[in-house]
Design an enzyme around this catalytic site. Structure first.
Site, mmCIF file in Angstrom:
data_model
loop_
_atom_site.group_PDB
_atom_site.id
_atom_site.type_symbol
_atom_site.label_atom_id
_atom_site.label_comp_id
_atom_site.label_asym_id
_atom_site.label_seq_id
_atom_site.Cartn_x
_atom_site.Cartn_y
_atom_site.Cartn_z
ATOM 1 N N SER A 1 38.939 78.910 25.889
ATOM 2 C CA SER A 1 38.635 78.482 27.261
ATOM 3 C C SER A 1 39.850 78.744 28.142
ATOM 4 O O SER A 1 40.976 78.434 27.733
ATOM 5 C CB SER A 1 38.286 76.988 27.297
ATOM 6 O OG SER A 1 38.226 76.530 28.640
ATOM 7 N N LYS B 1 26.474 66.564 27.274
ATOM 8 C CA LYS B 1 26.341 66.221 28.688
ATOM 9 C C LYS B 1 25.356 65.076 28.926
ATOM 10 O O LYS B 1 25.615 64.196 29.754
ATOM 11 C CB LYS B 1 25.934 67.462 29.483
ATOM 12 C CG LYS B 1 27.033 68.521 29.541
ATOM 13 C CD LYS B 1 26.643 69.675 30.449
ATOM 14 C CE LYS B 1 27.789 70.675 30.560
ATOM 15 N NZ LYS B 1 27.504 71.773 31.501
ATOM 16 N N ASN C 1 29.069 66.422 33.430
ATOM 17 C CA ASN C 1 30.079 67.301 32.826
ATOM 18 C C ASN C 1 31.507 66.842 33.111
ATOM 19 O O ASN C 1 32.464 67.527 32.755
ATOM 20 C CB ASN C 1 29.893 68.747 33.311
ATOM 21 C CG ASN C 1 30.260 68.931 34.774
ATOM 22 O OD1 ASN C 1 30.408 67.961 35.525
ATOM 23 N ND2 ASN C 1 30.411 70.179 35.195
ATOM 24 N N ASP D 1 28.389 70.637 38.013
ATOM 25 C CA ASP D 1 27.577 71.841 37.821
ATOM 26 C C ASP D 1 26.654 72.067 39.013
ATOM 27 O O ASP D 1 26.453 73.211 39.449
ATOM 28 C CB ASP D 1 26.720 71.724 36.554
ATOM 29 C CG ASP D 1 27.528 71.885 35.272
ATOM 30 O OD1 ASP D 1 28.579 72.547 35.318
ATOM 31 O OD2 ASP D 1 27.103 71.343 34.238
ATOM 32 N N GLY E 1 22.251 71.191 29.786
ATOM 33 C CA GLY E 1 22.886 70.390 30.825
ATOM 34 C C GLY E 1 23.018 71.101 32.154
ATOM 35 O O GLY E 1 22.762 70.524 33.209
ATOM 36 N N ASN F 1 12.365 78.475 28.647
ATOM 37 C CA ASN F 1 13.279 78.106 27.577
ATOM 38 C C ASN F 1 12.707 78.530 26.229
ATOM 39 O O ASN F 1 11.475 78.597 26.052
ATOM 40 C CB ASN F 1 13.510 76.589 27.583
ATOM 41 C CG ASN F 1 14.641 76.185 26.657
ATOM 42 O OD1 ASN F 1 15.761 76.645 26.820
ATOM 43 N ND2 ASN F 1 14.349 75.330 25.690
ATOM 44 N N ARG F 2 13.575 78.819 25.275
ATOM 45 C CA ARG F 2 13.107 79.226 23.944
ATOM 46 C C ARG F 2 12.288 78.118 23.280
ATOM 47 O O ARG F 2 11.350 78.387 22.546
ATOM 48 C CB ARG F 2 14.303 79.588 23.059
ATOM 49 C CG ARG F 2 14.938 80.924 23.419
ATOM 50 C CD ARG F 2 16.160 81.188 22.562
ATOM 51 N NE ARG F 2 17.210 80.210 22.821
ATOM 52 C CZ ARG F 2 18.389 80.199 22.219
ATOM 53 N NH1 ARG F 2 18.664 81.106 21.290
ATOM 54 N NH2 ARG F 2 19.292 79.297 22.516
#
Length: 413
Positions: free
Chosen positions: A256, A312, A337, A352, A379, A399-400
């Site tokens: 990161s 989250k 977050n 976010d 999140g 979404n999957r």
């Protein structure tokens, strides 16, 4: 390193250099002296595989190193390459005792010292060299850690070193407690990603040493930062007992840019804080236990965190259960977050949503009464859905997992 420091750490930055073949000794000494010239205070010479090279090699590494030396034979049992007997170790220690110029420190594993009269006798003859008794467990925290720490400190030595593989960030906090209760100079560190905090905060918490790799390829233990990271990213010598701790909480964390960026901002602002990786395994109980330990400990000075997957949603639950504040946008999307910890308590927020909305507005996107497709149901997707719904947009979620998409739709109405 640029920037003002608040209190110079008395902790020693030790850089391990391994010699695997006597023919490579010249290159190893060059690497050691480069590390010494870029901030290393002490070189740990890992000589596990060259014990048969004899006194001449010992003389050379001590004489030709620009800073002090710590000589180590790490056994196979404790994560190294030395497979010799206790008698072999005693002979090696005797060779060090006979050197005209001794090293500053000699590392002897406590297990061998405690079981072998020959090793104890040789260690007692070291003269000017200081004896560091060490313990390493690469599998996890030993059940009798506190007894081991007590017994080691009662032994005839100049300092003790206790290192184990952390199961969670809570192990790193225990290093702080061991150091606070020490009766003689101590190194207390945790290996692995969950132990990084113990390595960065070693000086601030009163540890005798921390260990830093010369470069990315030369770490001798998992979780060991490089010398550059320790000094430039984390400003090791600037941290003290009052340093505020912040970090990134998630699982997995991976690389990161936040560690370097946030710590650079702290330096620029002359703020006594540090931003650390705080890996926390998936699951409500893990997050709850980690945050409770960090927040409730009176001397850790934990002041907040960035929260990423998969925590989250659980952060909102945690803050509510603790009686803290949840911002309107975090409450609307059921995910946060950002955790803030201060004298007023704790607060969960969600940045976010703003981070999604502002670029859309800058690009002229129609967000008031428009239509939006959201890919995902985690999140960030929750934040996007919440802020767009607040602006009157209609949204479709892809979404999957259909279940998660339906759950998001139900939660946000």
């Amino acid at each position: 390193m640029s920037g003002a420091c608040y209190l110079d750490s008395v902790s020693i930055i030790t850089v391990p250099i391994a010699v695997c073949d006597p023919a490579d000794l010249g290159k190893a000494i060059d690497a050691a002296n480069h590390a010494a010239g870029t901030g290393g205070d002490l070189i740990e010479w890992r000589l596990d595989l060259v014990v048969d090279a004899g006194p001449s090699l010992l003389t050379t590494v001590v004489r030709d190193t620009d800073v002090g030396s710590l000589l180590t034979l790490r056994s196979v049992e404790e994560g190294g390459g030395f497979g010799g007997t206790d008698e072999d170790l005693a002979e090696w220690i005797g060779q060090i005792a006979d050197l005209d110029t001794p090293p500053i420190w000699v590392d002897v594993e406590y297990a061998r010292w405690s079981r072998s009269e020959a090793v104890r006798s040789a260690a007692a003859s070291l003269g000017q060299a200081k004896l560091l008794l060490s313990f390493h467990d690469f599998t996890g925290r030993p059940a009798d850690l506190l007894r081991i720490a007590r017994d080691m400190q009662e032994a005839e030595c100049d300092a003790v070193k206790l290192v184990w593989r952390a199961r969670s960030v809570r192990d790193a906090v225990e290093c702080r407690d061991l150091l606070a209760d020490r009766s003689k100079p101590m190194i207390a560190l945790c290996m692995g990603p969950h132990g990084v905090m113990s390595r960065i905060m070693a000086g601030a918490w009163g540890g005798l040493m921390t260990f830093a790799a010369a470069d990315d390829s030369s770490a001798t233990a998992p979780g060991q930062p490089t010398l550059e990271q320790l000094q430039s990213w984390y400003r090791f010598r600037c941290l003290d007992a009052n340093t505020s701790i912040y970090g990134l909480i998630g699982d997995p964390l991976g690389a990161s840019p936040g560690y370097e960026l946030h710590n650079r901002d702290f330096e620029t602002a002359k703020f006594n804080g540090v931003y650390l990786p705080l890996p926390t395994a998936a699951g409500w109980e893990s997050l709850k236990a980690t945050l409770s330990t960090l927040i409730d400990h009176p001397s850790v000075h934990f002041r907040g965190a960035s929260i990423t997957l998969p925590h989250k949603s659980d952060l909102v639950r945690f803050v509510r259960e603790r009686g803290g504040d949840v911002s309107a946008i975090a409450a609307a999307c059921g995910a946060a977050n950002t955790l803030i910890v201060d004298e007023n308590g704790i607060c969960a927020d969600n940045t976010d949503a703003v981070g999604i909305l502002e670029p859309l507005l800058e690009r002229g996107a129609r967000v008031d009464g428009g239509r939006a497709a959201i890919l995902g149901a985690g999140g960030v997707a929750r934040a996007a859905a919440a802020i767009l719904l607040q602006r009157g947009s209609s949204i479709e979620v892809f979404n999957r997992s259909a279940e998660r998409a339906k759950q998001l739709a139900e939660d946000l109405g």
